[in-house]
Design an enzyme around this catalytic site. Structure first.
Site, PDB file in Angstrom:
ATOM      1  CG  ASP A  67      -0.288  -0.493   2.499  1.00 26.64           C
ATOM      2  OD1 ASP A  67       0.909  -0.227   2.696  1.00 26.64           O
ATOM      3  OD2 ASP A  67      -0.974  -1.140   3.302  1.00 26.64           O
ATOM      4  CG  ASN A 136      -9.513  -2.765  12.141  1.00 21.38           C
ATOM      5  OD1 ASN A 136      -8.449  -3.241  11.713  1.00 21.38           O
ATOM      6  ND2 ASN A 136     -10.095  -1.719  11.587  1.00 21.38           N
ATOM      7  CG  HIS A 138      -6.170  -2.926   9.139  1.00 20.41           C
ATOM      8  ND1 HIS A 138      -6.360  -1.969  10.116  1.00 20.41           N
ATOM      9  CD2 HIS A 138      -4.841  -2.876   8.851  1.00 20.41           C
ATOM     10  CE1 HIS A 138      -5.211  -1.394  10.402  1.00 20.41           C
ATOM     11  NE2 HIS A 138      -4.274  -1.931   9.648  1.00 20.41           N
ATOM     12  CD  GLU A 143      -9.232   0.058   8.023  1.00 19.72           C
ATOM     13  OE1 GLU A 143      -9.527  -0.708   8.969  1.00 19.72           O
ATOM     14  OE2 GLU A 143      -8.263   0.839   8.074  1.00 19.72           O
TER      15      GLU A 143
END
Length: 241
Positions: A67, A136, A138, A143
């Site tokens: 990313d 979380n 990810h 997400e």
């Protein structure tokens, strides 16, 4: 998923680097998928050590990163390109034309996503993908709720993710709101996947990853669909198992 626990994050980093080194030894022109953040730093330090001690060469290797922030020039001090140069690329013999990141400064981010997917395909696909994991669940910047069939795409960053990354910026206001990330399908197309997690802050997410069903609300659960996933954790990250 094969989960291996180590005493501390330094040992974890050494083993991750050894796995990467073995991949390159068996296939010198391997394509490595790389990640940023705090978790891979020990791994990158060990890879630099292996290179400097003439145990490893990256001359034929290619790398692609997961990313990049949208809106930051590649030479921006907080871009992931700068991170990779600072922590790995500038210290090894990987040629400059053999490492690739999404261009977050592209005037057409959607076209850039398509270009990046095509690039990965053109260089033969990813042999080993390195991953971290967010609290979380990810992976990359995928997400909760990201479709499992997603390829490289533009994502609006979750506020918790922006807060977690704010330590690298002078203020939360400077953290970009969007990023380009390889999608979950992009990640799952890798031949092998190596996920790293260290510290008490990752204990709950590792516990949940082991116990949860496969569901888009927990992106890392998609890794259970892949046939060759190794997860390296330290004792703190494994403390709730």
């Amino acid at each position: 998923m094969n989960i291996i626990e180590f005493e501390d994050k330094e040992q974890l980093g050494k083993e991750a680097a050894a796995l990467i080194a073995r991949t390159i030894a068996s296939k010198p022109d391997a394509v490595l998928g790389l990640a940023t953040g705090g978790t891979p730093l020990d791994t990158y330090q060990e890879l630099i050590h292996l290179y400097q001690s003439q145990q490893l060469s990256f001359k034929q290797t290619k790398t692609v990163n997961l990313d990049e922030y949208a809106g930051l020039d590649p030479d921006h001090e907080n871009s992931y390109m700068t991170y990779m140069k600072r922590h790995l690329f500038d210290h090894i013999d990987l040629p400059q034309d053999q490492y690739f990141l999404p261009n977050g400064a592209s005037p057409d981010l959607e076209k850039e996503c398509l270009r990046y997917d095509q690039l990965i395909q053109d260089i033969g696909g990813i042999d080993l993908q390195l991953l971290g994991i967010g609290q979380n669940g990810h992976i990359g910047f995928n997400e909760p709720g990201t479709p499992f069939n997603s390829m490289t795409h533009v994502v609006q960053l979750d506020e918790n993710t922006r807060q977690a990354n704010a330590r690298y910026f002078s203020s939360i206001d400077e953290v970009p709101t969007h990023a380009i990330t390889m999608g979950i399908a992009s990640i799952l197309s890798s031949k092998k996947i190596l996920l790293l997690a260290s510290g008490k802050s990752k204990a709950k997410v590792i516990q949940y990853l082991e116990q949860t069903e496969i569901h888009p609300d927990f992106p890392a659960s998609a890794l259970k669909l892949h046939e060759d996933v190794t997860i390296l954790i330290d004792r703190e990250a494994g403390s709730l198992r």
